[in-house]
Scaffold this active site. Structure first.
Site, PDB file in Angstrom:
ATOM      1  N   TYR A 175       0.854  -1.195   0.000  1.00 55.16           N
ATOM      2  CA  TYR A 175       0.000   0.000   0.000  1.00 55.16           C
ATOM      3  C   TYR A 175       0.889   1.244   0.000  1.00 55.16           C
ATOM      4  O   TYR A 175       1.835   1.327   0.796  1.00 55.16           O
ATOM      5  CB  TYR A 175      -0.939   0.009   1.219  1.00 55.16           C
ATOM      6  CG  TYR A 175      -1.946  -1.120   1.115  1.00 55.16           C
ATOM      7  CD1 TYR A 175      -3.134  -0.965   0.403  1.00 55.16           C
ATOM      8  CD2 TYR A 175      -1.670  -2.369   1.669  1.00 55.16           C
ATOM      9  CE1 TYR A 175      -4.028  -2.019   0.251  1.00 55.16           C
ATOM     10  CE2 TYR A 175      -2.556  -3.435   1.525  1.00 55.16           C
ATOM     11  CZ  TYR A 175      -3.730  -3.251   0.813  1.00 55.16           C
ATOM     12  OH  TYR A 175      -4.607  -4.292   0.654  1.00 55.16           O
ATOM     13  N   SER A 176       0.549   2.199  -0.878  1.00 51.33           N
ATOM     14  CA  SER A 176       1.313   3.451  -0.925  1.00 51.33           C
ATOM     15  C   SER A 176       1.052   4.227   0.357  1.00 51.33           C
ATOM     16  O   SER A 176      -0.091   4.330   0.797  1.00 51.33           O
ATOM     17  CB  SER A 176       0.855   4.329  -2.090  1.00 51.33           C
ATOM     18  OG  SER A 176       0.849   3.615  -3.287  1.00 51.33           O
ATOM     19  N   CYS A 353      -0.013   7.438 -10.618  1.00 51.35           N
ATOM     20  CA  CYS A 353      -0.275   6.417  -9.604  1.00 51.35           C
ATOM     21  C   CYS A 353      -1.753   6.038  -9.594  1.00 51.35           C
ATOM     22  O   CYS A 353      -2.629   6.903  -9.647  1.00 51.35           O
ATOM     23  CB  CYS A 353       0.132   6.927  -8.228  1.00 51.35           C
ATOM     24  SG  CYS A 353       0.092   5.625  -6.970  1.00 51.35           S
ATOM     25  N   GLU A 393       3.674   4.273 -10.901  1.00 51.44           N
ATOM     26  CA  GLU A 393       3.337   3.168  -9.992  1.00 51.44           C
ATOM     27  C   GLU A 393       1.851   2.873 -10.162  1.00 51.44           C
ATOM     28  O   GLU A 393       0.995   3.576  -9.629  1.00 51.44           O
ATOM     29  CB  GLU A 393       3.642   3.550  -8.550  1.00 51.44           C
ATOM     30  CG  GLU A 393       3.629   2.350  -7.633  1.00 51.44           C
ATOM     31  CD  GLU A 393       4.494   2.565  -6.403  1.00 51.44           C
ATOM     32  OE1 GLU A 393       5.718   2.276  -6.491  1.00 51.44           O
ATOM     33  OE2 GLU A 393       3.962   3.054  -5.411  1.00 51.44           O
ATOM     34  N   TYR A 395      -1.256  -0.224 -10.357  1.00 45.69           N
ATOM     35  CA  TYR A 395      -1.538  -1.565  -9.832  1.00 45.69           C
ATOM     36  C   TYR A 395      -2.947  -2.000 -10.168  1.00 45.69           C
ATOM     37  O   TYR A 395      -3.725  -1.219 -10.689  1.00 45.69           O
ATOM     38  CB  TYR A 395      -1.315  -1.593  -8.318  1.00 45.69           C
ATOM     39  CG  TYR A 395      -1.876  -0.418  -7.537  1.00 45.69           C
ATOM     40  CD1 TYR A 395      -3.197  -0.410  -7.099  1.00 45.69           C
ATOM     41  CD2 TYR A 395      -1.077   0.708  -7.235  1.00 45.69           C
ATOM     42  CE1 TYR A 395      -3.694   0.675  -6.372  1.00 45.69           C
ATOM     43  CE2 TYR A 395      -1.580   1.773  -6.509  1.00 45.69           C
ATOM     44  CZ  TYR A 395      -2.897   1.759  -6.089  1.00 45.69           C
ATOM     45  OH  TYR A 395      -3.386   2.819  -5.367  1.00 45.69           O
TER      46      TYR A 395
END
Ligand code: FAD
Length: 395
Positions: A175-176, A353, A393, A395
């Site tokens: 988790y960011s 992101c 980044e 996901y």
């Protein structure tokens, strides 16, 4: 649940470490006289400080006019063993923070899956308002008992409790981090996340499936334990340059690292980083009720109009130029010329992101823009990457 884990042992070991401060210039007064410090011929004194009291002691030394000349750890035999890494080497003029020193060390894998840090949940609040879709929570964990340090743009791993269908312990999920290195309370004692509960219909059975770790986190009670690993990640770090242009493209929980950036730029008063450049956030969400951290973002935009530009792409409520849904990539194509020209300037960084799907259409837009300028986007992107100005980044 995690009561007797090795993480707790590691934490208490860290907490019981002792350090020796060599201090010069302490004013002799009641406070110093009471404590019989060994005094060197040079006039400096040595003060042994437990890890937990390092900040407090440093502030006290500063108050008494002292200057810390060195900090060295003591080993279990009470011998001085070496130098404290930069992150824990405080400057006497201000409270110790994690990475106030240059060059900043990037902390990685301080806690590994075999020996995670066991934090405590101290906040778990819903970020999606009525009328929005799904569940996204802002979570804050107390990490004051250990050594977990991190930088804006890094991630932590969370290990959900229990076992998978093969009976093996669940693997960690990344988790960011949504808070700055100083945490939401600016006391270096917390880390925050922004977590969406994964929920989907099983393609064959049609049954609603909830993600293991995201559900664990979204339902986590205040006071509950949480197993944390990391930090990890060097891709999304914020440059030191206070005059940089920082373009941030986020979808949904992709806002997490950018919240950390913006808080560092505009909400904290860091002596070593006073942002004077331009931060531009293009934030994609389905409905206005899904705008995460809306109030704070809009407050920053109102307070810092010269330095912070905020653009939403609200896919179910706004239309793009072609009458289709307004996604982040639609906004990028709307401002393509401006963004591309920004990227040609050497102090512009672009960050992406969130959802995987955002990258290909954005690359296509830049391919077109490069073509208009007789440039090759693949080459240019490689150059941006090499210069550490292109950060993705998804996901
Ligand atoms: P799991 O129980 O692991 O289920 C996931 C699995 O479900 C998938 O692998 C897939 O097999 C299946 N699945 C998922 N969707 C569907 C579908 N529609 N149809 C069929 N099958 C499906 N998440 C956040 O919420 N916030 C963050 O800040 C964040 N940061 C991240 C940073 C990085 C670097 C990475 C790699 C990921 C990040 N994630 C973030 C995602 C996070 O790591 C987890 O992947 C996510 O929370 C889901 O984990 P889970 O355990 O809930 O789901």
């Amino acid at each position: 649940m995690y009561g007797a884990s090795a993480g707790s042992t590691a934490n208490s070991q860290a907490a019981s470490r002792m350090f020796v401060y060599e201090v010069a210039g302490l004013r002799q007064n009641e406070q110093t006289d009471q404590q019989s410090y060994p005094v060197r011929q040079s006039g400096s004194v040595f003060i042994t400080v437990p890890y937990r009291r390092m900040n407090e002691e440093m502030r006290r030394i500063t108050r008494l006019g002292g200057k810390i000349l060195s900090i060295k750890p003591l080993n279990t035999n009470g011998e001085v063993t070496g130098y404290v890494p930069a992150q824990t080497s405080p400057e006497p003029s201000k409270p110790m923070t994690q990475t106030e020193h240059k060059p900043v060390q990037i902390p990685v894998n301080i806690y590994k899956p075999k020996n995670p840090y066991i934090g405590k949940c101290i906040e778990n609040t819903e970020l999606v308002r009525e009328g929005g879709v799904g569940t996204v929570r802002h979570l804050t964990f107390d990490i004051s008992g250990g050594d977990l340090r991190y930088l804006e743009g890094q991630s932590i791993g969370i290990i959900p409790p229990g076992t998978d269908e093969k009976g093996k312990p669940h693997k960690l999920r990344l988790y960011s981090i949504a808070s700055t290195r100083h945490g939401d309370h600016v006391d270096d004692k917390t880390v925050s996340l922004c977590v969406r509960q994964l929920e989907y219909q099983h393609p064959e059975t049609g049954e609603t499936v909830y993600g293991v770790c995201s559900t664990h986190l979204c339902n986590l009670e205040v006071g509950a334990d949480v197993a944390i690993t990391g930090p990890v990640g060097k891709e999304m770090l914020l440059p030191d340059d206070e005059n940089a242009t920082i373009i941030m493209l986020a979808t949904g929980t992709g806002i997490a690292p950018f919240r950390a950036f913006l808080w560092r730029m505009f909400k904290e008063n860091n002596p070593e980083y006073k942002f004077k450049g331009l931060a531009w956030l293009i934030f994609g969400i389905p409905y206005s009720a899904n705008i995460l951290y809306q109030q704070e973002l809009e407050q920053l935009a109102a307070e810092f109009p010269e330095n912070f530009r905020l653009t939403y792409a609200i896919s179910r409520e706004q239309q793009n130029a072609e009458g289709g849904k307004m996604y982040v990539q639609s906004r990028v194509s709307e401002y393509a010329d401006e963004i591309f020209e920004m990227l040609r300037r050497p102090n512009t960084h672009l960050y992406m992101c969130g959802l995987k799907g955002m990258e290909p259409p954005i690359s296509q837009t830049f391919t077109d823009e490069a073509g208009k300028r007789d440039m090759n986007w693949d080459e240019f992107r490689k150059q941006l990457k090499k210069e550490e100005r292109w950060h993705v980044e998804v996901y």
